[in-house]
Design a protein around this motif. Structure first.
Motif, mmCIF file in Angstrom:
data_model
loop_
_atom_site.group_PDB
_atom_site.id
_atom_site.type_symbol
_atom_site.label_atom_id
_atom_site.label_comp_id
_atom_site.label_asym_id
_atom_site.label_seq_id
_atom_site.Cartn_x
_atom_site.Cartn_y
_atom_site.Cartn_z
ATOM 1 N N GLU A 180 38.631 33.937 42.161
ATOM 2 C CA GLU A 180 39.887 34.377 42.782
ATOM 3 C C GLU A 180 41.001 34.511 41.729
ATOM 4 O OE1 GLU A 180 40.711 31.598 45.836
ATOM 5 O OE2 GLU A 180 39.163 32.391 47.199
ATOM 6 N N LYS A 181 41.030 33.578 40.757
ATOM 7 C CA LYS A 181 42.059 33.637 39.699
ATOM 8 C C LYS A 181 41.865 34.882 38.826
ATOM 9 C CE LYS A 181 44.108 30.953 35.956
ATOM 10 N NZ LYS A 181 44.022 29.691 35.167
ATOM 11 N N GLU A 183 40.549 37.599 39.851
ATOM 12 C CA GLU A 183 40.951 38.728 40.674
ATOM 13 C C GLU A 183 42.469 38.920 40.596
ATOM 14 O OE1 GLU A 183 39.550 41.001 42.492
ATOM 15 O OE2 GLU A 183 37.446 40.360 42.525
ATOM 16 N N GLU A 184 43.198 37.810 40.633
ATOM 17 C CA GLU A 184 44.664 37.873 40.572
ATOM 18 C C GLU A 184 45.146 38.374 39.218
ATOM 19 O OE1 GLU A 184 48.489 34.877 41.176
ATOM 20 O OE2 GLU A 184 46.439 34.140 41.442
ATOM 21 N N GLU A 185 44.572 37.897 38.141
ATOM 22 C CA GLU A 185 44.975 38.325 36.793
ATOM 23 C C GLU A 185 44.625 39.790 36.566
ATOM 24 O OE1 GLU A 185 43.042 35.672 34.141
ATOM 25 O OE2 GLU A 185 44.509 34.037 34.439
ATOM 26 N N SER A 187 44.616 42.072 38.865
ATOM 27 C CA SER A 187 45.601 42.857 39.619
ATOM 28 C C SER A 187 46.925 42.950 38.855
ATOM 29 C CB SER A 187 45.815 42.225 41.002
ATOM 30 O OG SER A 187 44.633 42.244 41.754
ATOM 31 N N LYS A 188 47.333 41.837 38.278
ATOM 32 C CA LYS A 188 48.578 41.838 37.501
ATOM 33 C C LYS A 188 48.451 42.781 36.269
ATOM 34 C CE LYS A 188 50.157 37.198 38.700
ATOM 35 N NZ LYS A 188 50.453 35.854 38.194
#
Length: 462
Positions: A180-181, A183-185, A187-188
């Motif tokens: 999940e982390k 995935e977030e990075e 996206s950023k």
């Protein structure tokens, strides 16, 4: 005309950060600036040269004084001096024109330099911003790609361990959190990458607009520069032509005056004005230095015979015996007593002298006769043949072969005494006063000077 006539259509490139087109335009502007300075310097130097030449011509004109018109050649000379002043004025005007062109060229170049600097700075600023945005965008793209790879790896590991029966719930939760982390990075990074692309495009558009404007302005400045320089060069050529026409007009004025110059007329006018006469001076006759020198202590003055008296020949003393061929003839000196009677030879009245037959003849030793100038009579009085002999110049040298002869050199002066046999003559050398015989051919032809003295000499040689 070539197909491409606009800078804005000709100096682009596919390289996103390439500045080749802009660099080419800047180089062209710098070359135009250099050419403008060279033309400015040319006008300034030409002005100095024309001014210096004008001043020199004016100094030359002031140093020339106008002549009072006498003949046509003087009139022509005055015309030349007058035209020199006009030529000096023409070159002075040319100097002023060139100096003015130099100042105008300088101002024009300064204005263009300011405009070109502003355009360069404007384009460089947008170009630098575009390059910075490009670098940032590429970094964001790199980061985005890396985060995508990390996200894919984390997801693959989580899906693989999720099906495993040996993994604990706690370990599986850790893998899920890591996925999940990532995935977030990812996206950023994707958002940053897209934002940088938008900023880069904005910078590219600004740079493109600035460069488009710069191309148009550069072309306008270049067209203006070329047109201005062409016009100034044309003006400078016209200045030279006007100066040449002025000089040619002055030369034509001089030529017209020269056409009136006539050699015969000037010569005739000068002769009529300054002639001194046609009679030439008479020839200066030779005067013997010894012709009028009296002989003292052994002569007695007698009056010159009358002019109407017929000339009388000198009485012969008998035939002289020929001397032996082996030696020079003997010489004898005639000693004349105080009461000897004689008369002089006067060329003016054609009267000849006679010598008293009572004169005594005394033989003299050869050494005494030929090696001394002085001779004595019975009373011891010195009698010198220099009083009545002719002067000659030696033209051929001669070396004495016996004691009776005399050694002489070319150019020396000798006094003729008498003719001798075998082509010899008796002479006295002027410098050394030595007395002797030399060949007659050794001396220049001469004439025995006429006797003009009142009292003739009393001595003669046999």
């Amino acid at each position: 005309m070539p197909g491409l006539t606009h800078f804005s259509d000709s100096f682009w490139g596919t390289g996103f950060t390439s500045s080749a087109g802009f660099d080419a335009l800047v180089q062209r502007m710098n070359e135009g600036k250099k050419l403008s300075r060279e033309l400015e310097d040319y006008f300034r130097q030409r002005g100095k040269l024309e001014s210096s030449y004008s001043q020199d011509l004016m100094k030359l004109f002031k140093s020339l004084k106008m002549k009072e018109v006498v003949d046509t050649i003087e009139k022509t000379w005055n015309s030349i001096k007058a035209e020199v002043e006009k030529m000096a004025e023409s070159h002075s005007k040319a100097a002023s024109s060139f100096q003015k062109q130099s100042e105008e060229m300088k101002k024009f170049a300064e204005v263009q330099t300011v405009k070109k600097r502003q355009l360069e700075d404007h384009v460089k600023r947008y170009q630098q911003n575009k390059n910075n945005m490009y670098t940032k965008c590429m970094n964001n793209k790199k980061n985005y790609n890396q985060k995508c790879q990390e996200r894919d790896t984390a997801k693959s590991v989580f899906e693989a361990n999720r099906q495993s029966v040996t993994i604990t719930a706690k370990e599986l939760e850790k893998l899920r959190m890591k996925k999940e982390k990532s995935e977030e990075e990812k996206s950023k990074a994707d958002l940053a990458y897209q934002s940088s692309l938008d900023a880069l495009e904005h910078a590219r558009m600004e740079w493109e607009n600035a460069f488009q404007t710069a191309c148009n302005e550069f072309q306008s400045l270049e067209e203006e520069r070329i047109a201005f320089m062409r016009e100034e060069m044309w003006k400078s050529t016209n200045i030279d032509s006007l100066t040449a026409v002025s000089v040619d007009e002055s030369s034509e004025t001089i030529r017209k005056v020269l056409e009136t110059c006539q050699v015969e007329e000037d010569i005739s006018r000068f002769i009529e004005k300054c002639k001194t006469g046609q009679e030439r001076p008479a020839k200066i006759q030779y005067e013997n230095y010894y012709g009028n020198v009296p002989v003292e202590n052994n002569v007695k003055s007698h009056a010159t015979p009358p002019a109407n008296r017929a000339p009388q020949p000198i009485p012969s003393q008998g035939t002289r015996p020929a001397p032996p061929q082996s030696r020079a003839p003997d010489a004898r000196i005639v000693d004349v007593e105080q009461d000897s009677m004689y008369s002089t030879i006067d060329s003016s009245d054609s009267t000849y002298s006679t010598i008293d037959s009572s004169a005594r003849i005394t033989p003299i030793d050869d050494n005494q006769l030929y090696h001394t100038l002085e001779m004595s009579d019975d009373t011891g009085t010195v009698v010198s043949p220099m009083s009545y002999s002719g002067m000659c110049t030696v033209v051929h040298p001669y070396v004495a072969k016996n004691a009776s002869e005399l050694t002489v050199t070319t150019g020396s002066k000798v006094i003729f005494v008498r003719n001798m046999a075998n082509g010899f003559i008796q002479v006295v050398e002027e410098g050394t006063k030595k007395y002797g015989l030399i060949p007659e051919r050794c001396v220049q032809k001469f004439e025995v000077p006429k006797q003009n003295q009142e009292n003739p000499p009393l001595i003669d040689f046999l």
